[in-house]
Design a protein around this motif. Structure first.
Motif, mmCIF file in Angstrom:
data_model
loop_
_atom_site.group_PDB
_atom_site.id
_atom_site.type_symbol
_atom_site.label_atom_id
_atom_site.label_comp_id
_atom_site.label_asym_id
_atom_site.label_seq_id
_atom_site.Cartn_x
_atom_site.Cartn_y
_atom_site.Cartn_z
ATOM 1 N N LEU A 30 56.755 18.988 4.715
ATOM 2 C CA LEU A 30 57.910 18.522 3.953
ATOM 3 C C LEU A 30 58.230 19.498 2.830
ATOM 4 O O LEU A 30 57.322 19.991 2.157
ATOM 5 C CB LEU A 30 57.632 17.136 3.361
ATOM 6 C CG LEU A 30 57.326 16.020 4.375
ATOM 7 C CD1 LEU A 30 56.942 14.740 3.653
ATOM 8 C CD2 LEU A 30 58.540 15.776 5.277
ATOM 9 N N SER A 62 55.691 24.510 0.824
ATOM 10 C CA SER A 62 55.973 23.160 1.296
ATOM 11 C C SER A 62 54.668 22.381 1.279
ATOM 12 O O SER A 62 53.596 22.960 1.066
ATOM 13 C CB SER A 62 56.558 23.186 2.713
ATOM 14 O OG SER A 62 57.786 23.886 2.736
ATOM 15 N N ALA A 111 56.978 9.793 5.828
ATOM 16 C CA ALA A 111 58.314 9.360 6.256
ATOM 17 C C ALA A 111 59.426 9.943 5.390
ATOM 18 O O ALA A 111 60.609 9.822 5.742
ATOM 19 C CB ALA A 111 58.384 7.832 6.235
ATOM 20 N N LYS A 112 59.103 10.570 4.290
ATOM 21 C CA LYS A 112 60.124 11.126 3.409
ATOM 22 C C LYS A 112 60.718 12.408 3.995
ATOM 23 O O LYS A 112 60.087 13.090 4.807
ATOM 24 C CB LYS A 112 59.539 11.405 2.027
ATOM 25 C CG LYS A 112 59.288 10.158 1.185
ATOM 26 C CD LYS A 112 58.775 10.546 -0.169
ATOM 27 C CE LYS A 112 58.779 9.354 -1.123
ATOM 28 N NZ LYS A 112 60.158 8.989 -1.548
ATOM 29 N N GLU A 113 61.918 12.749 3.568
ATOM 30 C CA GLU A 113 62.565 13.982 4.020
ATOM 31 C C GLU A 113 62.221 15.164 3.117
ATOM 32 O O GLU A 113 62.242 16.316 3.545
ATOM 33 C CB GLU A 113 64.081 13.805 4.073
ATOM 34 C CG GLU A 113 64.521 12.800 5.131
ATOM 35 C CD GLU A 113 66.028 12.721 5.243
ATOM 36 O OE1 GLU A 113 66.718 13.445 4.473
ATOM 37 O OE2 GLU A 113 66.521 11.968 6.083
ATOM 38 N N ALA A 114 61.936 14.875 1.860
ATOM 39 C CA ALA A 114 61.545 15.891 0.890
ATOM 40 C C ALA A 114 60.701 15.224 -0.182
ATOM 41 O O ALA A 114 60.717 13.991 -0.326
ATOM 42 C CB ALA A 114 62.769 16.566 0.282
#
Length: 294
Positions: free
Chosen positions: A255, A171, A182-185
Protein backbone atom coordinates in the motif's frame (compact mmCIF):
# COMPACT_ATOMS: atom_id res chain seq x y z
CA UNK A 1 91.08 14.02 -11.81
CA UNK A 2 89.47 11.19 -13.74
CA UNK A 3 89.05 7.95 -11.81
CA UNK A 4 89.73 5.00 -14.09
CA UNK A 5 88.01 2.64 -11.63
CA UNK A 6 84.60 1.71 -13.03
CA UNK A 7 81.91 1.51 -10.36
CA UNK A 8 79.03 -0.95 -10.72
CA UNK A 9 75.53 -0.45 -9.36
CA UNK A 10 74.26 -3.17 -7.06
CA UNK A 11 70.90 -4.66 -7.95
CA UNK A 12 68.18 -6.19 -5.83
CA UNK A 13 68.69 -9.63 -7.36
CA UNK A 14 72.25 -9.77 -6.05
CA UNK A 15 71.05 -8.75 -2.59
CA UNK A 16 68.36 -11.44 -2.62
CA UNK A 17 70.99 -13.96 -3.66
CA UNK A 18 73.22 -13.03 -0.73
CA UNK A 19 70.24 -13.29 1.60
CA UNK A 20 69.32 -16.71 0.17
CA UNK A 21 72.83 -18.13 0.59
CA UNK A 22 72.88 -16.96 4.21
CA UNK A 23 69.42 -18.43 4.85
CA UNK A 24 69.85 -21.82 3.15
CA UNK A 25 73.52 -22.36 3.96
CA UNK A 26 74.79 -23.60 0.58
CA UNK A 27 74.97 -22.30 -2.97
CA UNK A 28 73.10 -25.34 -4.27
CA UNK A 29 70.17 -24.91 -1.86
CA UNK A 30 70.03 -21.17 -2.52
CA UNK A 31 70.16 -21.79 -6.29
CA UNK A 32 67.22 -24.20 -6.02
CA UNK A 33 65.22 -21.62 -4.05
CA UNK A 34 66.03 -18.88 -6.56
CA UNK A 35 65.35 -21.19 -9.52
CA UNK A 36 68.75 -20.67 -11.14
CA UNK A 37 71.82 -22.78 -11.78
CA UNK A 38 74.60 -23.08 -9.20
CA UNK A 39 77.17 -21.80 -11.67
CA UNK A 40 75.09 -18.71 -12.48
CA UNK A 41 74.60 -18.00 -8.77
CA UNK A 42 78.32 -18.44 -8.07
CA UNK A 43 79.23 -16.01 -10.86
CA UNK A 44 76.70 -13.46 -9.61
CA UNK A 45 78.06 -13.65 -6.06
CA UNK A 46 81.60 -13.26 -7.36
CA UNK A 47 80.53 -10.10 -9.24
CA UNK A 48 78.92 -8.80 -6.05
CA UNK A 49 82.20 -9.24 -4.17
CA UNK A 50 84.11 -7.54 -7.00
CA UNK A 51 81.66 -4.62 -7.06
CA UNK A 52 81.96 -4.15 -3.30
CA UNK A 53 85.72 -4.60 -3.40
CA UNK A 54 85.82 -7.12 -0.58
CA UNK A 55 85.35 -10.87 -0.11
CA UNK A 56 82.05 -11.75 1.54
CA UNK A 57 82.51 -15.50 1.84
CA UNK A 58 84.97 -18.02 3.17
CA UNK A 59 85.23 -20.82 0.63
CA UNK A 60 86.30 -24.32 1.63
CA UNK A 61 86.18 -26.54 -1.42
CA UNK A 62 82.51 -26.68 -2.41
CA UNK A 63 81.27 -25.23 0.87
CA UNK A 64 80.76 -21.51 1.43
CA UNK A 65 80.00 -19.37 4.46
CA UNK A 66 79.70 -15.68 5.21
CA UNK A 67 82.81 -14.09 6.65
CA UNK A 68 82.78 -11.01 8.87
CA UNK A 69 82.37 -8.66 5.90
CA UNK A 70 79.56 -10.84 4.55
CA UNK A 71 77.74 -10.79 7.90
CA UNK A 72 78.04 -6.99 8.04
CA UNK A 73 76.75 -6.70 4.47
CA UNK A 74 73.86 -9.04 5.30
CA UNK A 75 72.60 -6.70 8.02
CA UNK A 76 72.30 -3.92 5.45
CA UNK A 77 70.82 -6.29 2.88
CA UNK A 78 68.00 -7.23 5.27
CA UNK A 79 67.26 -3.55 5.83
CA UNK A 80 67.40 -2.65 2.13
CA UNK A 81 65.15 -5.53 1.05
CA UNK A 82 62.70 -4.78 3.84
CA UNK A 83 62.45 -1.18 2.64
CA UNK A 84 62.01 -2.43 -0.93
CA UNK A 85 59.11 -4.65 0.16
CA UNK A 86 57.53 -1.76 2.05
CA UNK A 87 57.95 0.48 -1.00
CA UNK A 88 56.33 -2.09 -3.29
CA UNK A 89 53.47 -2.56 -0.83
CA UNK A 90 52.93 1.20 -0.57
CA UNK A 91 52.99 1.61 -4.35
CA UNK A 92 50.60 -1.31 -4.78
CA UNK A 93 48.23 0.23 -2.25
CA UNK A 94 48.51 3.57 -4.03
CA UNK A 95 47.70 1.96 -7.37
CA UNK A 96 44.70 0.21 -5.81
CA UNK A 97 43.47 3.41 -4.19
CA UNK A 98 43.80 5.19 -7.53
CA UNK A 99 41.16 2.80 -8.87
CA UNK A 100 38.97 2.92 -5.74
CA UNK A 101 36.65 5.73 -4.73
CA UNK A 102 35.22 6.02 -1.23
CA UNK A 103 31.52 6.90 -1.15
CA UNK A 104 29.55 8.03 1.86
CA UNK A 105 25.81 7.47 1.45
CA UNK A 106 22.73 8.13 3.56
CA UNK A 107 20.85 5.10 2.13
CA UNK A 108 21.57 1.88 0.19
CA UNK A 109 19.34 2.36 -2.88
CA UNK A 110 21.19 5.35 -4.43
CA UNK A 111 24.52 3.62 -3.84
CA UNK A 112 23.38 0.70 -5.97
CA UNK A 113 22.21 3.15 -8.62
CA UNK A 114 25.61 4.87 -8.57
CA UNK A 115 27.38 1.50 -8.72
CA UNK A 116 25.36 0.50 -11.78
CA UNK A 117 26.31 3.75 -13.54
CA UNK A 118 29.97 3.34 -12.58
CA UNK A 119 30.12 -0.23 -13.91
CA UNK A 120 28.49 0.88 -17.16
CA UNK A 121 31.09 3.55 -17.92
CA UNK A 122 34.13 2.74 -15.71
CA UNK A 123 34.29 -1.08 -15.34
CA UNK A 124 37.71 -0.99 -13.65
CA UNK A 125 36.62 1.46 -10.96
CA UNK A 126 35.77 0.16 -7.49
CA UNK A 127 33.45 1.92 -5.05
CA UNK A 128 34.10 1.48 -1.35
CA UNK A 129 31.00 2.59 0.57
CA UNK A 130 29.99 3.69 4.05
CA UNK A 131 26.39 4.25 5.14
CA UNK A 132 26.48 7.31 7.40
CA UNK A 133 24.24 10.14 8.56
CA UNK A 134 23.48 13.31 6.63
CA UNK A 135 25.73 15.55 8.72
CA UNK A 136 28.61 13.06 8.50
CA UNK A 137 28.22 12.82 4.73
CA UNK A 138 28.66 16.57 4.37
CA UNK A 139 31.50 16.83 6.90
CA UNK A 140 33.51 13.94 5.51
CA UNK A 141 33.20 15.13 1.92
CA UNK A 142 34.31 18.66 2.79
CA UNK A 143 37.26 17.32 4.84
CA UNK A 144 38.23 14.96 1.95
CA UNK A 145 37.70 11.83 4.07
CA UNK A 146 35.49 10.49 1.26
CA UNK A 147 35.62 11.10 -2.50
CA UNK A 148 31.89 11.22 -3.26
CA UNK A 149 28.78 11.68 -1.16
CA UNK A 150 25.16 10.68 -1.63
CA UNK A 151 22.98 13.10 0.28
CA UNK A 152 19.27 13.42 0.98
CA UNK A 153 19.54 17.11 0.08
CA UNK A 154 21.66 19.29 -2.22
CA UNK A 155 24.69 21.01 -0.74
CA UNK A 156 25.04 24.64 -1.74
CA UNK A 157 28.74 25.34 -1.18
CA UNK A 158 31.01 26.92 -3.81
CA UNK A 159 33.55 24.12 -3.36
CA UNK A 160 30.93 21.36 -3.88
CA UNK A 161 29.18 20.22 -7.03
CA UNK A 162 25.73 18.71 -6.53
CA UNK A 163 23.38 16.88 -8.90
CA UNK A 164 20.19 14.81 -8.42
CA UNK A 165 20.93 11.09 -8.61
CA UNK A 166 17.55 9.40 -8.13
CA UNK A 167 14.32 9.44 -6.16
CA UNK A 168 12.91 6.71 -3.96
CA UNK A 169 9.45 6.19 -2.49
CA UNK A 170 8.58 3.76 0.26
CA UNK A 171 5.38 1.77 0.46
CA UNK A 172 4.13 -0.42 3.29
CA UNK A 173 3.82 -4.18 3.00
CA UNK A 174 0.85 -5.39 5.05
CA UNK A 175 -0.05 -9.05 5.74
CA UNK A 176 -3.29 -9.95 3.95
CA UNK A 177 -5.00 -10.74 7.25
CA UNK A 178 -4.08 -7.38 8.81
CA UNK A 179 -6.82 -4.85 9.54
CA UNK A 180 -5.10 -2.26 7.30
CA UNK A 181 -4.97 -4.54 4.24
CA UNK A 182 -8.34 -3.32 2.97
CA UNK A 183 -7.24 0.32 2.72
CA UNK A 184 -6.19 1.90 -0.58
CA UNK A 185 -3.48 4.05 0.99
CA UNK A 186 -1.99 4.62 4.42
CA UNK A 187 -1.14 7.66 6.52
CA UNK A 188 1.09 8.19 9.52
CA UNK A 189 -1.97 8.10 11.76
CA UNK A 190 -2.83 4.65 10.39
CA UNK A 191 0.63 3.31 11.10
CA UNK A 192 1.74 4.94 14.34
CA UNK A 193 1.62 2.25 17.01
CA UNK A 194 2.07 -0.70 14.63
CA UNK A 195 5.00 -3.12 14.77
CA UNK A 196 7.44 -3.08 11.84
CA UNK A 197 10.25 -5.33 10.70
CA UNK A 198 13.03 -3.00 9.50
CA UNK A 199 16.36 -3.67 7.85
CA UNK A 200 19.06 -2.01 9.96
CA UNK A 201 21.04 -0.89 6.90
CA UNK A 202 18.37 1.47 5.53
CA UNK A 203 20.41 4.50 6.53
CA UNK A 204 18.55 7.75 7.18
CA UNK A 205 15.17 6.04 6.64
CA UNK A 206 15.49 4.53 10.11
CA UNK A 207 15.59 7.93 11.81
CA UNK A 208 12.81 9.22 9.57
CA UNK A 209 10.53 6.30 10.45
CA UNK A 210 11.32 6.56 14.16
CA UNK A 211 10.55 10.28 14.10
CA UNK A 212 7.33 9.93 12.09
CA UNK A 213 6.01 6.90 14.01
CA UNK A 214 7.09 7.49 17.63
CA UNK A 215 4.63 4.95 19.07
CA UNK A 216 5.56 2.13 16.73
CA UNK A 217 7.82 -0.80 17.58
CA UNK A 218 10.69 -1.39 15.16
CA UNK A 219 12.20 -4.87 15.03
CA UNK A 220 15.67 -4.39 13.53
CA UNK A 221 17.36 -7.03 11.40
CA UNK A 222 21.05 -6.62 10.60
CA UNK A 223 21.35 -9.27 7.86
CA UNK A 224 19.54 -8.32 4.63
CA UNK A 225 19.08 -11.91 3.42
CA UNK A 226 17.59 -12.88 6.80
CA UNK A 227 15.39 -9.78 6.66
CA UNK A 228 14.02 -10.89 3.28
CA UNK A 229 13.22 -14.33 4.66
CA UNK A 230 11.52 -12.93 7.76
CA UNK A 231 9.24 -10.48 5.92
CA UNK A 232 6.69 -13.06 4.70
CA UNK A 233 6.94 -15.14 7.87
CA UNK A 234 6.82 -12.47 10.57
CA UNK A 235 3.19 -11.36 10.27
CA UNK A 236 4.14 -7.73 10.93
CA UNK A 237 4.38 -4.70 8.68
CA UNK A 238 7.47 -3.78 6.68
CA UNK A 239 8.56 -1.22 4.13
CA UNK A 240 9.28 -1.82 0.47
CA UNK A 241 10.65 0.53 -2.17
CA UNK A 242 10.07 1.47 -5.79
CA UNK A 243 13.83 1.38 -6.47
CA UNK A 244 14.09 -1.06 -9.39
CA UNK A 245 16.99 -3.08 -7.96
CA UNK A 246 15.33 -3.47 -4.55
CA UNK A 247 11.86 -4.66 -5.51
CA UNK A 248 10.82 -7.95 -3.92
CA UNK A 249 8.14 -10.58 -4.42
CA UNK A 250 7.21 -11.24 -0.79
CA UNK A 251 3.58 -11.98 -0.05
CA UNK A 252 1.20 -9.42 1.38
CA UNK A 253 -0.53 -6.26 0.24
CA UNK A 254 1.65 -3.32 -0.81
CA UNK A 255 0.00 0.00 0.00
CA UNK A 256 1.25 3.49 -0.81
CA UNK A 257 2.11 5.77 2.08
CA UNK A 258 0.43 9.09 1.38
CA UNK A 259 2.93 11.19 3.24
CA UNK A 260 6.10 13.08 2.35
CA UNK A 261 8.09 10.99 4.82
CA UNK A 262 7.89 8.19 2.25
CA UNK A 263 9.67 10.16 -0.48
CA UNK A 264 13.35 11.00 -0.84
CA UNK A 265 15.45 12.58 -3.57
CA UNK A 266 19.13 11.78 -3.44
CA UNK A 267 21.91 14.04 -4.65
CA UNK A 268 25.41 13.08 -5.71
CA UNK A 269 28.07 15.41 -4.33
CA UNK A 270 31.71 15.84 -5.26
CA UNK A 271 34.39 18.36 -4.34
CA UNK A 272 35.48 20.60 -7.20
CA UNK A 273 39.09 19.78 -6.34
CA UNK A 274 38.32 16.08 -5.76
CA UNK A 275 40.07 13.10 -7.39
CA UNK A 276 39.95 12.93 -11.18
CA UNK A 277 38.03 9.61 -11.16
CA UNK A 278 35.41 11.07 -8.81
CA UNK A 279 34.92 14.09 -11.06
CA UNK A 280 34.69 11.86 -14.14
CA UNK A 281 32.05 9.67 -12.51
CA UNK A 282 30.09 12.73 -11.36
CA UNK A 283 30.12 14.12 -14.91
CA UNK A 284 28.96 10.77 -16.29
CA UNK A 285 26.04 10.66 -13.85
CA UNK A 286 25.14 14.23 -14.79
CA UNK A 287 25.22 13.45 -18.52
CA UNK A 288 23.03 10.38 -18.07
CA UNK A 289 20.50 12.39 -16.11
CA UNK A 290 20.42 15.15 -18.71
CA UNK A 291 20.06 12.67 -21.61
CA UNK A 292 16.99 11.13 -19.98
CA UNK A 293 15.34 14.54 -19.73
CA UNK A 294 16.09 15.59 -23.35
Amino acid sequence: MHDSHKEHMLNFEQLRQLEAVAEFGTVSAAADELIMSQSALSRSLARLEKDLGIALFDRHGRSISLNRAGATALEYVHSILREERLMRSALSELAHRAQTLTVGTVAPAPLWRLTALAVERFPGLLLSSQTIGQSDVERRLISAEIDLAISSQPLHYPAIRSHPLMSERLSVRVPESHRLAAKEALTRDDLDGETFLLYAGVGFWRERVQSALPHSTLIMQEDFSVFQQLVPASGVLSFTTDAAFLTDTASGVVLPLADEIAHATYHLLVRRDGPHDATQLFQWVTSQSESRHN
